[in-house]
Design a protein around this motif. Structure first.
Motif, mmCIF file in Angstrom:
data_model
loop_
_atom_site.group_PDB
_atom_site.id
_atom_site.type_symbol
_atom_site.label_atom_id
_atom_site.label_comp_id
_atom_site.label_asym_id
_atom_site.label_seq_id
_atom_site.Cartn_x
_atom_site.Cartn_y
_atom_site.Cartn_z
ATOM 1 N N ALA A 70 24.608 -14.147 -25.027
ATOM 2 C CA ALA A 70 24.522 -12.858 -26.104
ATOM 3 C C ALA A 70 25.548 -11.908 -25.260
ATOM 4 O O ALA A 70 26.431 -11.409 -26.008
ATOM 5 N N LEU A 71 25.463 -11.869 -23.976
ATOM 6 C CA LEU A 71 26.268 -10.796 -23.353
ATOM 7 C C LEU A 71 27.770 -11.221 -23.349
ATOM 8 O O LEU A 71 28.676 -10.407 -23.673
ATOM 9 N N ALA A 72 28.081 -12.615 -23.146
ATOM 10 C CA ALA A 72 29.268 -13.191 -23.106
ATOM 11 C C ALA A 72 29.880 -12.856 -24.788
ATOM 12 O O ALA A 72 31.046 -12.690 -24.811
ATOM 13 N N LEU A 73 28.857 -13.333 -25.654
ATOM 14 C CA LEU A 73 29.658 -12.989 -27.115
ATOM 15 C C LEU A 73 29.856 -11.584 -27.325
ATOM 16 O O LEU A 73 30.685 -11.377 -28.333
ATOM 17 N N ALA A 74 29.164 -10.596 -26.671
ATOM 18 C CA ALA A 74 29.482 -9.271 -26.947
ATOM 19 C C ALA A 74 30.807 -8.831 -26.474
ATOM 20 O O ALA A 74 31.249 -7.832 -27.009
ATOM 21 N N ALA A 75 31.359 -9.610 -25.736
ATOM 22 C CA ALA A 75 32.890 -9.322 -25.263
ATOM 23 C C ALA A 75 33.756 -9.605 -26.142
ATOM 24 O O ALA A 75 33.475 -10.258 -27.110
ATOM 25 N N ASP A 76 34.923 -9.090 -26.021
ATOM 26 C CA ASP A 76 35.969 -9.296 -27.291
ATOM 27 C C ASP A 76 36.863 -10.669 -26.919
ATOM 28 O O ASP A 76 37.108 -11.451 -27.824
ATOM 29 N N VAL A 77 36.792 -11.022 -25.872
ATOM 30 C CA VAL A 77 37.606 -12.311 -25.471
ATOM 31 C C VAL A 77 36.757 -13.042 -24.157
ATOM 32 O O VAL A 77 36.260 -12.070 -23.254
#
Length: 273
Positions: A125-132
C-alpha cells in the motif's frame, strides 16, 4: 515561530537524507524486521507527511527501505495480537494506519518509491501510494492479507491497486495473495522499471532530479489533476478542472520564468511561486 523542515526533524524509525535540488531520501529503518509497519513507524510516517506538507524546500521524496526489504507489511507481533484485540481497538488502529497511507498518497510533491526488496501488505500500500515505483530485481510483491485469513482489502489497497494495474490483475493478486517477481510487476505496470540492486538508488535519484527541475506548482497541479480526474464523472468535468488549473498556473512567477528561459535558451530557475 520557526517552521519545521524535513532536514531538521528527528525520527527514530526513518532516516532522512537531503540531496541537491530539494530531493529528500526517506528510508524506512527497521531492517531487522524487514521494515515492518508498527504504531511507531505509522506515527513517524504521519509526522513525515505533516512536515513535507509544510516545507517548501522539499521538491521530491524518494522512499526506500533499509537492509534487504522495502516493507514487509504489518509487524508480526501486531498480527498475532489480533484475536485478543477488541473490535473497537482494532478498528481504531485500522483507521489510523489507513489515514497515514491516504495522507502519504495526497502529498503535494512527487514521491518515487525505490523498492529494494520484499514488499507485502501495508508495505505494498505504501509503495502504491507513491507516484512512481522503480524496483530492484531482488524485490517481490504480495497483497498477503487474504493468506492470513483477513480480507484482501486493507489500508487502501483495494482502491490503489486497480488504478495502477487494472481490475483484472488487481483481482488476481488480491484474491490469491500470490507473490510476484519484480519482472512480473513490471509486466503488469505495477513498477515502471526493474534494475539491478546497485542501480536502484541511482535510477531513482536520476528521476527525482529530473522531477525537481520542473516547477513545483506545475508538478503539484499535475499530480492533483491526475488524482481527481481518474475518478471524474465525465470528460467535461475533467476538462473543467484542467482549464482552471492551467489559468491558475499561467499566473505564477514560475510560468513567467519558464517562458523567459525558453526564449533565452537556458535552464529555468524555479522558485515555487
Amino acid at each position: 515561530m520557526n517552521r519545521a523542515t524535513l532536514g531538521t526533524t528527528d525520527f527514530e524509525h526513518l532516516l532522512v537524507e537531503s540531496l541537491d535540488d530539494g530531493v529528500h531520501v526517506v528510508t524506512l529503518n527497521r531492517p531487522d524486521q524487514l521494515n515492518a509497519l508498527h504504531q511507531g513507524l505509522f506515527d513517524e510516517l504521519d509526522l513525515l507527511c505533516e512536515v513535507v506538507e509544510d516545507d517548501p524546500t522539499v521538491r521530491v521524496v524518494v522512499l526506500t527501505g533499509a537492509g534487504r526489504g522495502f516493507c514487509a507489511g504489518a509487524d508480526l507481533g501486531t498480527i498475532t495480537e489480533l484475536p485478543s484485540t477488541s473490535v473497537t481497538d482494532f478498528l481504531r488502529a485500522q483507521e489510523a494506519g489507513a489515514r497515514v497511507i491516504a495522507r502519504f498518497k495526497r502529498l503535494p510533491v512527487p514521491v518515487v518509491a525505490a523498492v529494494n526488496g520484499p514488499t507485502a501488505g501495508g508495505g505494498l500500500a505504501l509503495a502504491l501510494a507513491a507516484d512512481v515505483r522503480i524496483s530492484s530485481d531482488a524485490a517481490f510483491f504480495t497483497v498477503a492479507f487474504v493468506r492470513l485469513g483477513l480480507s484482501g482489502c486493507d489500508v487502501g489497497v483495494s482502491w490503489l491497486l486497480p488504478r495502477v494495474v487494472g481490475m483484472g490483475q488487481a483481482s488476481l493478486l488480491m484474491l490469491t495473495g500470490r507473490r510476484i517477481t519484480a519482472e512480473e510487476a513490471e509486466r503488469i505496470g505495477l513498477v515502471t522499471e526493474v534494475v539491478a540492486p546497485d542501480r536502484l538508488l541511482p535510477a531513482a535519484f536520476e528521476l527525482a532530479h529530473e522531477l525537481a527541475s520542473i516547477s513545483p506548482l506545475a508538478l503539484k497541479l499535475t499530480k492533483e489533476g491526475l488524482e481527481l480526474n481518474i475518478d471524474a464523472q465525465s470528460l467535461d468535468s475533467a476538462i473543467a478542472l484542467e482549464n482552471r488549473n492551467q489559468v491558475l498556473a499561467s499566473r505564477s512567477e514560475d510560468a513567467v520564468e519558464a517562458m523567459r528561459a525558453f526564449m533565452a535558451g537556458e535552464p529555468a530557475r524555479f522558485t515555487g511561486r
